[in-house]
Design a protein around this motif. Structure first.
Motif, PDB file in Angstrom:
ATOM      1  N   THR A 210       0.861  -1.178   0.000  1.00 12.98           N
ATOM      2  CA  THR A 210       0.000   0.000   0.000  1.00 12.98           C
ATOM      3  C   THR A 210       0.894   1.224   0.000  1.00 12.98           C
ATOM      4  OG1 THR A 210      -1.677  -1.151   1.302  1.00 12.98           O
ATOM      5  CG2 THR A 210      -1.860   1.232   1.187  1.00 12.98           C
ATOM      6  N   GLY A 211       0.627   2.159  -0.894  1.00 11.12           N
ATOM      7  CA  GLY A 211       1.381   3.400  -0.960  1.00 11.12           C
ATOM      8  C   GLY A 211       0.520   4.501  -1.550  1.00 11.12           C
ATOM      9  N   TYR A 212       0.942   5.741  -1.349  1.00 12.34           N
ATOM     10  CA  TYR A 212       0.171   6.898  -1.774  1.00 12.34           C
ATOM     11  C   TYR A 212       0.928   7.648  -2.861  1.00 12.34           C
ATOM     12  CZ  TYR A 212      -2.169   5.508   2.421  1.00 12.34           C
ATOM     13  OH  TYR A 212      -2.807   4.754   3.368  1.00 12.34           O
ATOM     14  N   LEU A 213       0.331   7.725  -4.047  1.00 16.09           N
ATOM     15  CA  LEU A 213       0.963   8.350  -5.200  1.00 16.09           C
ATOM     16  C   LEU A 213       0.945   9.868  -5.060  1.00 16.09           C
ATOM     17  CD1 LEU A 213       2.193   7.906  -8.019  1.00 16.09           C
ATOM     18  CD2 LEU A 213      -0.126   8.082  -8.932  1.00 16.09           C
ATOM     19  N   LYS A 214       2.123  10.460  -5.142  1.00 12.70           N
ATOM     20  CA  LYS A 214       2.277  11.913  -5.176  1.00 12.70           C
ATOM     21  C   LYS A 214       2.842  12.247  -6.551  1.00 12.70           C
ATOM     22  CE  LYS A 214       1.144  12.265  -0.851  1.00 12.70           C
ATOM     23  NZ  LYS A 214      -0.133  12.738  -0.434  1.00 12.70           N
ATOM     24  N   ASN A 215       3.213  13.485  -6.807  1.00 14.58           N
ATOM     25  CA  ASN A 215       3.678  13.897  -8.136  1.00 14.58           C
ATOM     26  C   ASN A 215       4.810  13.034  -8.678  1.00 14.58           C
ATOM     27  OD1 ASN A 215       1.840  15.970  -8.326  1.00 14.58           O
ATOM     28  ND2 ASN A 215       3.185  17.412  -7.287  1.00 14.58           N
ATOM     29  N   ASP A 216       5.880  12.904  -7.932  1.00 17.95           N
ATOM     30  CA  ASP A 216       7.067  12.202  -8.426  1.00 17.95           C
ATOM     31  C   ASP A 216       7.524  11.099  -7.484  1.00 17.95           C
ATOM     32  OD1 ASP A 216       7.845  13.843  -6.386  1.00 17.95           O
ATOM     33  OD2 ASP A 216       9.694  14.509  -7.347  1.00 17.95           O
ATOM     34  N   ARG A 217       6.599  10.604  -6.661  1.00 22.18           N
ATOM     35  CA  ARG A 217       6.988   9.594  -5.681  1.00 22.18           C
ATOM     36  C   ARG A 217       5.772   8.807  -5.189  1.00 22.18           C
ATOM     37  NH1 ARG A 217       6.545  14.471  -3.293  1.00 22.18           N
ATOM     38  NH2 ARG A 217       5.557  14.596  -1.243  1.00 22.18           N
ATOM     39  N   ILE A 218       6.061   7.714  -4.511  1.00 26.66           N
ATOM     40  CA  ILE A 218       5.047   6.950  -3.796  1.00 26.66           C
ATOM     41  C   ILE A 218       5.419   7.058  -2.322  1.00 26.66           C
ATOM     42  CG2 ILE A 218       4.021   4.691  -3.417  1.00 26.66           C
ATOM     43  CD1 ILE A 218       4.789   4.003  -6.328  1.00 26.66           C
ATOM     44  N   ASP A 219       4.559   7.679  -1.543  1.00 34.37           N
ATOM     45  CA  ASP A 219       4.823   7.923  -0.123  1.00 34.37           C
ATOM     46  C   ASP A 219       4.209   6.844   0.759  1.00 34.37           C
ATOM     47  OD1 ASP A 219       6.379  10.191  -0.111  1.00 34.37           O
ATOM     48  OD2 ASP A 219       4.688  11.573   0.048  1.00 34.37           O
ATOM     49  N   LYS A 220       4.794   6.706   1.937  1.00 37.59           N
ATOM     50  CA  LYS A 220       4.282   5.827   2.993  1.00 37.59           C
ATOM     51  C   LYS A 220       3.980   4.417   2.482  1.00 37.59           C
ATOM     52  CE  LYS A 220       2.595   9.557   5.830  1.00 37.59           C
ATOM     53  NZ  LYS A 220       1.499  10.120   6.593  1.00 37.59           N
ATOM     54  N   ALA A 221       4.877   3.907   1.654  1.00 40.55           N
ATOM     55  CA  ALA A 221       4.702   2.555   1.119  1.00 40.55           C
ATOM     56  C   ALA A 221       5.015   1.538   2.212  1.00 40.55           C
ATOM     57  CB  ALA A 221       5.614   2.338  -0.083  1.00 40.55           C
ATOM     58  N   THR A 222       4.077   0.658   2.447  1.00 36.90           N
ATOM     59  CA  THR A 222       4.235  -0.427   3.403  1.00 36.90           C
ATOM     60  C   THR A 222       3.998  -1.718   2.636  1.00 36.90           C
ATOM     61  OG1 THR A 222       3.496   0.989   5.200  1.00 36.90           O
ATOM     62  CG2 THR A 222       3.352  -1.384   5.571  1.00 36.90           C
TER      63      THR A 222
ATOM     64  N   GLU B 223      10.577 -19.023   0.713  1.00 31.47           N
ATOM     65  CA  GLU B 223      10.740 -18.067   1.807  1.00 31.47           C
ATOM     66  C   GLU B 223      12.182 -17.982   2.300  1.00 31.47           C
ATOM     67  OE1 GLU B 223       7.887 -17.642   4.871  1.00 31.47           O
ATOM     68  OE2 GLU B 223       6.200 -18.025   3.543  1.00 31.47           O
ATOM     69  N   LYS B 224      13.134 -18.212   1.383  1.00 27.79           N
ATOM     70  CA  LYS B 224      14.540 -18.032   1.748  1.00 27.79           C
ATOM     71  C   LYS B 224      14.833 -16.568   2.035  1.00 27.79           C
ATOM     72  CE  LYS B 224      16.424 -21.871  -0.907  1.00 27.79           C
ATOM     73  NZ  LYS B 224      17.301 -22.224  -2.031  1.00 27.79           N
ATOM     74  N   GLU B 225      14.075 -15.694   1.399  1.00 25.25           N
ATOM     75  CA  GLU B 225      14.245 -14.258   1.598  1.00 25.25           C
ATOM     76  C   GLU B 225      12.860 -13.639   1.716  1.00 25.25           C
ATOM     77  OE1 GLU B 225      16.831 -10.654   1.353  1.00 25.25           O
ATOM     78  OE2 GLU B 225      17.487 -12.697   1.045  1.00 25.25           O
ATOM     79  N   GLN B 226      12.712 -12.735   2.673  1.00 27.16           N
ATOM     80  CA  GLN B 226      11.500 -11.945   2.834  1.00 27.16           C
ATOM     81  C   GLN B 226      11.942 -10.498   2.952  1.00 27.16           C
ATOM     82  OE1 GLN B 226       9.337 -13.390   6.231  1.00 27.16           O
ATOM     83  NE2 GLN B 226       9.735 -15.512   5.690  1.00 27.16           N
ATOM     84  N   TYR B 227      11.242  -9.610   2.289  1.00 29.71           N
ATOM     85  CA  TYR B 227      11.621  -8.209   2.307  1.00 29.71           C
ATOM     86  C   TYR B 227      10.408  -7.388   2.730  1.00 29.71           C
ATOM     87  CZ  TYR B 227      13.394  -3.698   0.782  1.00 29.71           C
ATOM     88  OH  TYR B 227      13.793  -2.388   0.746  1.00 29.71           O
ATOM     89  N   PHE B 228      10.570  -6.610   3.793  1.00 27.92           N
ATOM     90  CA  PHE B 228       9.487  -5.820   4.347  1.00 27.92           C
ATOM     91  C   PHE B 228       9.866  -4.341   4.332  1.00 27.92           C
ATOM     92  CE2 PHE B 228       9.277  -9.989   6.252  1.00 27.92           C
ATOM     93  CZ  PHE B 228       7.928 -10.314   6.146  1.00 27.92           C
ATOM     94  N   GLY B 229       8.892  -3.491   4.152  1.00 26.39           N
ATOM     95  CA  GLY B 229       9.100  -2.050   4.228  1.00 26.39           C
ATOM     96  C   GLY B 229       7.950  -1.403   4.967  1.00 26.39           C
ATOM     97  N   TYR B 230       8.251  -0.361   5.717  1.00 28.57           N
ATOM     98  CA  TYR B 230       7.230   0.346   6.470  1.00 28.57           C
ATOM     99  C   TYR B 230       7.385   1.846   6.251  1.00 28.57           C
ATOM    100  CZ  TYR B 230       4.394   2.063  10.314  1.00 28.57           C
ATOM    101  OH  TYR B 230       3.458   2.723  11.059  1.00 28.57           O
ATOM    102  N   GLU B 231       6.380   2.452   5.661  1.00 27.54           N
ATOM    103  CA  GLU B 231       6.333   3.886   5.376  1.00 27.54           C
ATOM    104  C   GLU B 231       7.600   4.367   4.631  1.00 27.54           C
ATOM    105  OE1 GLU B 231       4.980   6.367   8.565  1.00 27.54           O
ATOM    106  OE2 GLU B 231       3.058   5.334   8.631  1.00 27.54           O
TER     107      GLU B 231
END
Length: 135
Positions: A101-113, A121-129
């Protein structure tokens, strides 16, 4: 009574016009995303059509890459698991986005989680905001 009979058709036409303008705006947003890449030092998203996105992790032990379907609603980008759930490790033969989930702005995607799951599942990649910038 007859003088007020025009109100209902007018009301219905206003609703239809409002719905059509929202759909046109939605289509315009999707069209301006096609061909664009947004990235961080560790993740890259490329919008390849009005409903498909490719992803690739960078600077991770295993490179996770693949394609997913996305939806956009009022500048909110949502990607859900193509399987509708999290798979068991032995079922995970390809990388996939579990959720995004992320919020599209002019030149970016903000608060992507997000959560991206790799094969077995050898690798899992997580991101928060996280903020992804357009290349």
């Amino acid at each position: 009574m007859k003088s007020s009979s025009w109100i209902i058709p007018l009301f219905i036409s206003l609703i239809i016009t409002g719905l059509c303008s929202c759909e046109k705006e939605q289509l315009h947003t999707e069209q301006k995303l096609v061909g664009k890449t947004f990235s961080t030092q560790s993740l890259s998203l490329t919008f390849i059509s009005h409903d498909s996105v490719s992803f690739q992790t960078k600077n991770t032990l295993y490179i996770l890459e693949g394609k997913s379907k996305y939806e956009i609603n009022n500048d909110t980008i949502v990607i859900n698991s193509p399987y509708g759930k999290r798979l068991e490790p032995n079922e995970t033969t390809d990388s996939y986005i579990l959720n995004f989930t992320g919020y599209l702005k002019n030149d970016r995607i903000d608060k992507a989680t997000f959560a991206i799951i790799g094969p077995y599942e050898k690798e899992q990649y997580f991101g928060y905001e996280i903020t992804l910038f357009m290349e």
